[in-house]
Motif scaffolding. Structure first.
Motif, short mmCIF file in Angstrom:
data_model
loop_
_atom_site.label_atom_id
_atom_site.label_comp_id
_atom_site.label_asym_id
_atom_site.label_seq_id
_atom_site.Cartn_x
_atom_site.Cartn_y
_atom_site.Cartn_z
N SER A 102 88.73 -70.04 -2.18
CA SER A 102 88.37 -71.05 -1.18
C SER A 102 89.60 -71.41 -0.36
N SER A 103 89.40 -72.18 0.68
CA SER A 103 90.51 -72.59 1.53
C SER A 103 90.96 -74.01 1.20
N GLY A 104 90.69 -74.47 -0.01
CA GLY A 104 91.02 -75.83 -0.42
C GLY A 104 92.50 -76.15 -0.33
N ALA A 105 93.35 -75.22 -0.71
CA ALA A 105 94.80 -75.47 -0.66
C ALA A 105 95.27 -75.63 0.78
N VAL A 106 94.75 -74.81 1.66
CA VAL A 106 95.12 -74.90 3.07
C VAL A 106 94.65 -76.23 3.64
N GLU A 107 93.41 -76.61 3.34
CA GLU A 107 92.88 -77.88 3.84
C GLU A 107 93.70 -79.07 3.32
N GLY A 108 94.16 -78.98 2.08
CA GLY A 108 95.00 -80.05 1.53
C GLY A 108 96.31 -80.19 2.29
N ASN A 109 96.92 -79.07 2.63
CA ASN A 109 98.17 -79.11 3.40
C ASN A 109 97.95 -79.64 4.81
N VAL A 110 96.84 -79.25 5.42
CA VAL A 110 96.53 -79.76 6.76
C VAL A 110 96.38 -81.28 6.72
N THR A 111 95.68 -81.78 5.71
CA THR A 111 95.50 -83.22 5.57
C THR A 111 96.83 -83.93 5.37
N ARG A 112 97.70 -83.37 4.56
CA ARG A 112 99.03 -83.94 4.31
C ARG A 112 99.85 -83.99 5.60
N ILE A 113 99.84 -82.91 6.35
CA ILE A 113 100.61 -82.86 7.59
C ILE A 113 100.05 -83.86 8.61
N LYS A 114 98.73 -83.99 8.69
CA LYS A 114 98.14 -84.95 9.63
C LYS A 114 98.52 -86.38 9.25
N ALA A 115 98.57 -86.67 7.96
CA ALA A 115 98.97 -88.02 7.53
C ALA A 115 100.41 -88.31 7.94
N ILE A 116 101.29 -87.35 7.76
CA ILE A 116 102.69 -87.53 8.17
C ILE A 116 102.77 -87.71 9.68
N LYS A 117 102.00 -86.91 10.41
CA LYS A 117 102.01 -87.01 11.87
C LYS A 117 101.55 -88.39 12.33
N ARG A 118 100.52 -88.94 11.68
CA ARG A 118 100.05 -90.28 12.04
C ARG A 118 101.10 -91.34 11.75
N GLN A 119 101.82 -91.18 10.64
CA GLN A 119 102.87 -92.14 10.30
C GLN A 119 104.01 -92.09 11.31
N MET A 120 104.28 -90.92 11.85
CA MET A 120 105.42 -90.72 12.73
C MET A 120 105.09 -90.97 14.20
N PHE A 121 103.83 -91.19 14.53
CA PHE A 121 103.43 -91.30 15.93
C PHE A 121 104.25 -92.36 16.68
N GLY A 122 104.90 -91.93 17.77
CA GLY A 122 105.65 -92.83 18.62
C GLY A 122 107.00 -93.26 18.07
N ARG A 123 107.44 -92.68 16.97
CA ARG A 123 108.67 -93.14 16.34
C ARG A 123 109.83 -92.18 16.48
#
Length: 109
Positions: A74-95
């Motif tokens: 399955s692509s579960g590991a890839v989806e997990g990494n995408v979710t992690r990167i998106k969370a970091i991106k949201r935390q860093m927005f505008g900073r």
């Protein structure tokens, strides 16, 4: 053990909608993509609008559904990494700059 020496109760699905739902879950757990055709037919003929709509959606992407219920990977590991990167991106927005974001993503793994 239950009182009286009985074993644990079996999962039962009394109504037709619940029965079809349990059957679909079992198809996924047991990787039985070969039985999806029969399930789709039963769901479409069940008279339950939600199940009929779900079955129609499965038919639209039939190859992917059958592969997902059949293949072991399955692509579960890839989806997990995408979710992690998106969370970091949201935390860093505008900073910070892109370089800082890149560095943080690489260091967090």
């Amino acid at each position: 053990m239950l009182p009286g020496g009985r074993g644990p109760p079996q999962r039962r699905c009394p109504a037709s909608g619940a029965k079809l739902t349990c059957e679909f879950a079992r198809l996924g757990r047991e990787r039985r993509g070969d039985r999806i055709d029969g399930w789709i037919t039963d769901a479409q003929n069940s008279g339950i609008a939600a199940l009929r709509g779900f079955a129609d959606g499965l038919v639209k992407d039939y190859d992917a559904v059958r592969a997902g219920l059949t293949l072991a990977w399955s692509s579960g590991a890839v989806e997990g990494n995408v979710t992690r990167i998106k969370a970091i991106k949201r935390q860093m927005f505008g900073r910070a700059t892109f370089n800082h974001l890149r560095r943080r993503v690489l260091l967090s793994s």
